[in-house]
Design an enzyme around this catalytic site. Structure first.
Site, mmCIF file in Angstrom:
data_model
loop_
_atom_site.group_PDB
_atom_site.id
_atom_site.type_symbol
_atom_site.label_atom_id
_atom_site.label_comp_id
_atom_site.label_asym_id
_atom_site.label_seq_id
_atom_site.Cartn_x
_atom_site.Cartn_y
_atom_site.Cartn_z
ATOM 1 N N LEU A 87 -21.634 -20.736 40.394
ATOM 2 C CA LEU A 87 -21.099 -21.206 41.669
ATOM 3 C C LEU A 87 -22.260 -21.707 42.535
ATOM 4 C CD1 LEU A 87 -18.388 -21.286 43.235
ATOM 5 C CD2 LEU A 87 -19.027 -19.075 44.210
ATOM 6 N N HIS A 104 -14.312 -31.337 35.541
ATOM 7 C CA HIS A 104 -13.536 -30.196 35.060
ATOM 8 C C HIS A 104 -12.584 -30.689 33.968
ATOM 9 C CE1 HIS A 104 -11.824 -26.199 35.261
ATOM 10 N NE2 HIS A 104 -10.641 -26.763 35.133
ATOM 11 N N ASP A 145 -14.114 -25.237 41.585
ATOM 12 C CA ASP A 145 -13.097 -26.254 41.274
ATOM 13 C C ASP A 145 -12.172 -26.613 42.426
ATOM 14 O OD1 ASP A 145 -14.095 -26.159 38.645
ATOM 15 O OD2 ASP A 145 -12.728 -24.535 38.126
ATOM 16 N N GLU A 174 -13.861 -37.455 29.035
ATOM 17 C CA GLU A 174 -15.091 -37.177 29.795
ATOM 18 C C GLU A 174 -16.174 -38.179 29.448
ATOM 19 O OE1 GLU A 174 -14.771 -32.379 30.502
ATOM 20 O OE2 GLU A 174 -15.953 -33.055 28.806
HETATM 21 C C1 GRF Z 1 -17.101 -30.129 29.911
HETATM 22 O O1 GRF Z 1 -15.879 -29.937 29.293
HETATM 23 C C2 GRF Z 1 -16.920 -30.200 31.396
HETATM 24 O O2 GRF Z 1 -15.675 -30.675 31.769
HETATM 25 C C3 GRF Z 1 -17.075 -28.762 31.805
HETATM 26 O O3 GRF Z 1 -18.035 -28.233 30.947
HETATM 27 C C4 GRF Z 1 -18.036 -28.938 29.715
HETATM 28 C C5 GRF Z 1 -19.437 -29.328 29.390
HETATM 29 O O4 GRF Z 1 -19.548 -29.799 28.089
HETATM 30 N N1 GRF Z 1 -17.383 -28.648 33.189
HETATM 31 P P1 GRF Z 1 -20.885 -30.434 27.572
HETATM 32 O O5 GRF Z 1 -21.978 -29.373 27.668
HETATM 33 O O6 GRF Z 1 -21.192 -31.610 28.418
HETATM 34 O O7 GRF Z 1 -20.604 -30.802 26.157
#
Ligand code: GRF
Length: 201
Positions: A87, A104, A145, A174
């Site tokens: 946090l 997230h 979040d 992502e």
């Molecule tokens: C991702 O799924 C992101 O959404 C979350 O943590 C994960 C990190 O994955 N906050 P990585 O280490 O970038 O593969």
């Protein structure tokens, strides 16, 4: 030149995509990687890419503002949390208000909060029976979040998808959307909101 710092606790696949995306950009660069874990693979990733990396202890992070001095010394304009599990303390939230974002792996406000990370999120989505999930990029405030959402992208959850299948789909979102969105935010442009109908199958 704008300088980004990436904070990450783990593997850093998002960090890798971000570093790759900004490698040849003239105006924005990844200047620093910060981790709370000395063994985090993301530190190796930084080293391989010639990016300075820093490991912070809990005491330094929560009981001093030393990190802020380090960020200022490197003229860090924008902080990206990419799998950073601590946090963020108030002094840092204030200093980087609207200049710090987190990604997230779900459609907040669903499946957020303490303990909702990694496969915990995808298992909860699977158990819920929801027909879709996705990603949320949001500004960081003092609660897990809960900062204002900036962007969401969605994908379908099929009936026979396992939590691992869901994780894979979400990770694809992502890797596709996060770095270009960071570019827009750092450049001061307004990000486009994805339409809910824009499913990735
Ligand atoms: C991702 O799924 C992101 O959404 C979350 O943590 C994960 C990190 O994955 N906050 P990585 O280490 O970038 O593969």
């Amino acid at each position: 030149m704008s300088n980004i710092a990436i904070f990450a606790s783990g593997t850093g696949t998002n960090a890798a995509k971000i570093i790759e995306y900004f490698r040849d950009k003239p105006n924005i660069r990844v200047r620093l990687v910060v981790s709370n874990k000395a063994a985090a693979p993301v530190l190796e990733l930084a080293a391989r890419n010639g990016i300075e990396a820093m490991v912070i202890s809990r005491a330094v992070f929560y009981e001093s503002e030393a990190l802020l001095n380090e960020l200022r010394a490197r003229e860090i304009d924008f902080i990206v949390l990419a799998g950073f599990l601590w946090l963020v303390p108030p002094y840092l939230v204030r200093a980087y208000a609207r200049r710090m974002v987190n990604i997230h792996p779900a459609l907040l406000p669903k499946y957020g909060g303490k303990g909702m990370y990694g496969m915990n999120v995808h298992r909860a989505v699977r158990a819920s029976g929801d027909g879709e999930t996705g990603i949320t990029v949001h500004y960081v405030n003092e609660h897990y979040d809960e900062g204002d959402a900036i962007f969401q992208a969605r994908c379908a959850v099929e009936q026979d998808d396992s939590p691992e299948d869901i994780a894979h789909k979400v990770q694809q979102l992502e890797h596709r959307y996060f770095a270009p969105l960071i570019e827009q935010l750092v450049s001061g442009g307004r990000p486009q909101q994805n339409e809910p109908s824009n499913h990735q199958k």
